[in-house]
Design an enzyme around this catalytic site. Structure first.
Site, short mmCIF file in Angstrom:
data_model
loop_
_atom_site.label_atom_id
_atom_site.label_comp_id
_atom_site.label_asym_id
_atom_site.label_seq_id
_atom_site.Cartn_x
_atom_site.Cartn_y
_atom_site.Cartn_z
N HIS A 38 -0.18 6.59 12.11
CA HIS A 38 -0.34 5.19 12.55
C HIS A 38 0.77 4.77 13.50
CE1 HIS A 38 -3.57 4.18 9.56
NE2 HIS A 38 -2.95 5.10 8.85
N ASN A 80 -7.90 0.50 6.15
CA ASN A 80 -8.43 1.24 7.30
C ASN A 80 -9.79 0.67 7.68
OD1 ASN A 80 -6.34 3.07 7.63
ND2 ASN A 80 -7.35 4.71 6.51
N HIS A 94 3.40 -1.65 2.61
CA HIS A 94 3.50 -0.83 1.40
C HIS A 94 2.45 -1.31 0.39
CE1 HIS A 94 4.82 1.24 -2.04
NE2 HIS A 94 5.93 0.61 -2.32
FE1 HDE Z 1 -1.24 5.51 4.79
N1 HDE Z 1 0.70 5.86 5.35
N2 HDE Z 1 -1.12 7.07 3.50
N3 HDE Z 1 -3.20 5.28 4.30
N4 HDE Z 1 -1.38 3.99 6.07
C1 HDE Z 1 1.35 5.17 6.30
O1 HDE Z 1 3.55 4.39 6.09
C2 HDE Z 1 0.01 7.66 3.08
C3 HDE Z 1 -3.90 6.01 3.40
C4 HDE Z 1 -2.44 3.15 6.23
O2 HDE Z 1 0.59 -0.52 10.46
C5 HDE Z 1 2.80 5.55 6.37
O3 HDE Z 1 4.79 2.84 7.16
C6 HDE Z 1 -0.25 8.55 1.99
C7 HDE Z 1 -5.14 5.38 3.08
C8 HDE Z 1 -2.18 2.21 7.29
O4 HDE Z 1 2.53 0.09 9.67
C9 HDE Z 1 2.96 6.56 5.23
C10 HDE Z 1 -1.59 8.48 1.77
C11 HDE Z 1 -5.17 4.24 3.83
C12 HDE Z 1 -0.89 2.53 7.75
C13 HDE Z 1 1.56 6.64 4.69
C14 HDE Z 1 -2.13 7.56 2.74
C15 HDE Z 1 -3.96 4.19 4.59
C16 HDE Z 1 -0.43 3.63 6.96
C17 HDE Z 1 3.29 5.96 7.73
C18 HDE Z 1 -2.36 9.21 0.69
C19 HDE Z 1 -6.32 3.20 3.92
C20 HDE Z 1 -0.15 1.87 8.89
C21 HDE Z 1 4.06 4.78 8.29
C22 HDE Z 1 -3.13 10.31 1.19
C23 HDE Z 1 -6.37 2.36 2.77
C24 HDE Z 1 0.63 0.67 8.44
C25 HDE Z 1 4.19 3.87 7.17
C26 HDE Z 1 1.31 0.02 9.62
C27 HDE Z 1 0.83 4.21 7.09
C28 HDE Z 1 1.26 7.43 3.64
C29 HDE Z 1 -3.53 7.29 2.87
C30 HDE Z 1 -3.67 3.12 5.49
C31 HDE Z 1 3.57 7.89 5.62
C32 HDE Z 1 0.76 9.40 1.27
C33 HDE Z 1 -6.20 5.85 2.08
C34 HDE Z 1 -3.09 1.12 7.80
O5 HDE Z 1 3.83 6.09 4.26
#
Ligand code: HDE
Length: 713
Positions: free
Chosen positions: A81, A154, A345
């Site tokens: 992202h 998402n 978060h």
């Molecule tokens: Fe994320 N995800 N994600 N994700 N995600 C990040 O956090 C992560 C997942 C989502 O505009 C990171 O600050 C793991 C699902 C959005 O700043 C990180 C898993 C969904 C954004 C991270 C998921 C999301 C992130 C990277 C389990 C939909 C952007 C930067 C497989 C519900 C937020 C940050 C923004 C961002 C980890 C899966 C949505 C690395 C471990 C499911 C919208 O922490």
């Protein structure tokens, strides 16, 4: 010290966050230049040298401060992202949700809770293009009176994997390949499809990603999904499982793949420019918040596991209750300070919102805090203005990089006697967060629940729910994505894997990528479909659409001005495109200003095209290859096209196959065929206008491509 209650009582309204940001806004207009120490600077263009042509001196503290700050301007981009765009707004509940949750921001319809939303792509680097095929992030921070609540969503309701421990693997596989850093922001390469065929749990998500959802027309026209299963808990402690939805009031609309690829080159900022302009024009994007709820007692009543993040809860089975609306009405002042530094978060919750044991969610609850530490440089990122809650912060956490708060007093521990044991934990009644007391009983195992092992049935439900045009787009997306894979074994395994979803689909994939069609018919017993999944059934309105008017000197002034006024009246944005910028002169001698020429824009940046009459204008247009290309491309992308009077001649000489146009022999005739609206005589322009606006509101006219419609093998 007394806990000063009155100081902590806060009134939240739409502007609370905006006012809070006032403390740190800096306006440098009409000011004298200073160093970061406040020293006025006399010259910032020449470094201090020993003689005009001599070496620069160490002593030049201004030079060193300026360059050092510049050298440190970047922070690590988000690991996923990375490319995002943030906007401010507010949320308002429609009714009290007290029956279901004690979350205060969902209790009182008169409260406007400030929000900050960051939209993003997942795979590409910070500088990649907006319109690539990808999942879009839709993360919302609610600044509530009980603290910040983040709904990190998402635009696709399911995820690739079922357990967060695989997240580094899926992300490594989809990112550019490590040996040559190719390709940027794309899933069309071997390592990703190797991961897919090695992990059949990805099947459902792949269907969504390769559908039109992967290439949205606008951030303003996307749904949002919390994906993971959460809990609502009410004041009596009763809990329900909940899934969150955002539903855009402009409907859910997408680009076509050819258009998306071209936009990536012509306007890599297409999506951010679109929402930035819309907000500046006062066209505030609106999304309704919806929830699906399941009683704890019904947890096992479905043929899928409600904790499995690769599953939707079909809306026909578990209706979406619409509970409020978010309005996005303010652009940021500074991209870095707000959009880049905002930290989301899923663990930022408020009382009344709790977690489930969804193994993806459990892993996310670790990962987001961890990632902020490396990205934002330490544990005080909550003090960065965009992250600061409106609710006051009181605890014994101290020090660390970039601490801004000057904590007073000598007590920084608890329990304590010196400060009457404050700050002290709040009871449930005082809004203290108490985790839902879910009973957990199990052996420690590294295992997946058997109930998570149905990988294909909902992928089939999705396929069954698509319109013929949507099915065709999915097949073409497979042809592009898997067609770009070099390893033949992986290609064949894609065909075999998706044969479990639908036999026709697998056969069509195979035909386009040079693989062998499956010999068994494939698929499974799912014949159901869910109308809510098809974009064919979405809201269709003409508001905020962009219309290109192609005209040259001698255009029919009355026609153009009437059409422009009517379009504007309908909330549509017309723009005149001509060979040269400047003014063009109409058939009555009056002039209009040209908005863009053929070099500064392209048909892919508009939702519709209109060619007005005027003999001289039409004749000039017909001589211009750029104009013909513009019209043909809009036609190919299934967009609304309008033509009046001599303008119809241009359409007749373009390649609008299979479309009937108004004939010049019947001057009053209005013809509307497959989204091409034409009129022979401007006396009847008032008939033309509503028909053209209606065609624009339809978004696309897929019927133009009958030869491409999905034909089962
Ligand atoms: Fe994320 N995800 N994600 N994700 N995600 C990040 O956090 C992560 C997942 C989502 O505009 C990171 O600050 C793991 C699902 C959005 O700043 C990180 C898993 C969904 C954004 C991270 C998921 C999301 C992130 C990277 C389990 C939909 C952007 C930067 C497989 C519900 C937020 C940050 C923004 C961002 C980890 C899966 C949505 C690395 C471990 C499911 C919208 O922490």
């Amino acid at each position: 010290m007394n806990n000063n209650q009155s100081q902590d009582n806060i009134m939240i309204n739409e502007d609370s966050k905006n006012w809070q940001l006032d403390d740190v806004r800096a306006d440098h207009n009409n000011q004298l230049l200073t160093t970061n120490q406040g020293l006025r600077v006399s010259n910032t263009d020449d470094s201090l040298k020993a003689g005009e042509r001599g070496p620069t001196l160490m002593e030049d503290f201004h030079f060193r401060e300026k360059l050092t700050h510049f050298d440190h301007e970047r922070i690590p981009e988000r690991v996923v992202h990375a490319r995002g765009f943030g906007v401010h707004g507010y949320f308002q509940a429609y009714e009290s949700m007290a029956e279901y949750t004690k979350a205060k921001f969902l209790q009182d319809p008169s409260i406007k809770t400030p929000v900050f939303v960051r939209f993003s792509t997942v795979v590409g680097s910070k500088g990649s293009a907006d319109t690539v095929r990808d999942v879009r992030g839709f993360a919302t921070k609610f600044y509530t009176e009980e603290g910040n609540y983040d709904l990190v969503a998402n635009n696709i309701p399911v995820f690739f994997i079922q357990d967060a421990i695989k997240f580094p693997d899926i992300v490594h596989s989809i990112k550019p390949e490590p040996h040559n850093e190719i390709p940027q922001a794309s899933a069309a390469h071997d390592t990703f499809w190797d991961f897919v065929v090695s992990n059949p749990e990805t099947a459902h998500m792949i269907m969504w990603l390769l559908s039109d959802r992967g290439i949205p027309r606008s951030f303003r026209m996307m749904e949002g999904f919390g994906v993971n299963t959460f809990r609502f808990v009410n004041a009596e402690g009763k809990a329900r499982f909940v899934k969150f939805h955002w539903k855009p009031l402009l409907g859910v609309h997408s680009l076509v793949w050819d258009e998306a690829q071209k936009l990536a080159g012509k306007d890599p900022d297409y999506h951010r420019r679109d929402i930035w302009n819309a907000i500046n024009r006062g066209e505030y994007p609106e999304y309704e918040l919806g929830v699906q709820m399941i009683d704890e007692k019904d947890e096992f009543n479905f043929d899928f596991d409600i904790l499995d993040p690769t599953k939707i809860w079909p809306e026909e089975l578990i209706p979406v209750k619409i509970i409020g609306k978010m309005t996005l009405n303010r652009n940021v002042d500074n991209f870095f300070a707000e959009t880049e530094q905002v930290a989301f978060h899923p663990g930022h919750v408020v009382p009344g919102i709790d977690f489930s044991n969804d193994p993806l969610l459990q892993g996310r609850l670790f990962s987001y805090l961890d990632t902020q530490l490396i990205r934002l440089g330490g544990p005080n990122f909550h003090e960065i203005p965009i992250n600061r809650p409106i609710a006051p912060i009181h605890n014994n956490q101290r020090d660390g990089y970039h601490r801004m708060t000057i904590d007073r007093g000598r007590v920084s521990y608890s329990p304590n006697a010196l400060q009457d044991n404050t700050p002290k934990p709040a009871s449930d009644q005082d809004g203290g967060y108490v985790h839902y007391e879910e009973k957990v009983d199990g052996r420690k195992v590294r295992q997946r629940s058997e109930s998570f092992k149905d990988f294909y049935r909902q992928a089939t439900l999705f396929w069954n729910s698509m319109s013929p045009a949507e099915k065709q787009h999915i097949i073409e997306a497979f042809h592009f994505e898997v067609g770009s894979v070099i390893d033949k074994n992986i290609k064949q395994r894609v065909v075999d894997m998706f044969n479990n979803v639908n036999g026709d689909l697998a056969t069509q994939i195979a035909m386009g990528i040079g693989a062998t069609p499956p010999n068994s018919s494939g698929g499974n017993d799912v014949t159901a479909f869910s109308p809510a999944l098809s974009q064919e059934n979405t809201i269709k309105v003409p508001q905020t659409r962009m219309v290109a008017i192609l005209a040259e000197n001698g255009f029919n002034y009355n026609e153009v001005t009437q059409v422009m006024d009517a379009l504007r009246g309908a909330g549509i944005h017309p723009e005149i495109i001509s060979k040269n910028l400047g003014m063009i002169t109409g058939d009555n001698g009056q002039q209009l200003e040209v908005g863009k020429n053929y070099l500064t824009t392209a048909s892919i940046k508009y939702d519709a095209v209109y060619i007005p009459g005027g003999r001289q204008s039409a004749d000039t247009l017909m001589m211009q290859g750029d104009t013909i290309h513009f019209v043909n491309e809009a036609f190919k992308h299934a967009k609304a096209i309008g033509g009046t009077n001599e303008g119809v001649d241009l359409l007749a000489s373009s390649a609008l196959q299979g479309v009937s146009l108004a004939s010049s022999s019947n001057q009053g005739q209005l013809m509307s065929d497959l989204g091409v609206v034409t009129l022979g005589n401007s006396a009847y322009i008032t008939n033309f206008i509503p028909e053209f606006i209606n065609a624009i509101g339809q978004h696309r006219h897929w019927g133009r491509q009958p030869k491409k419609e999905f034909v089962p093998a």
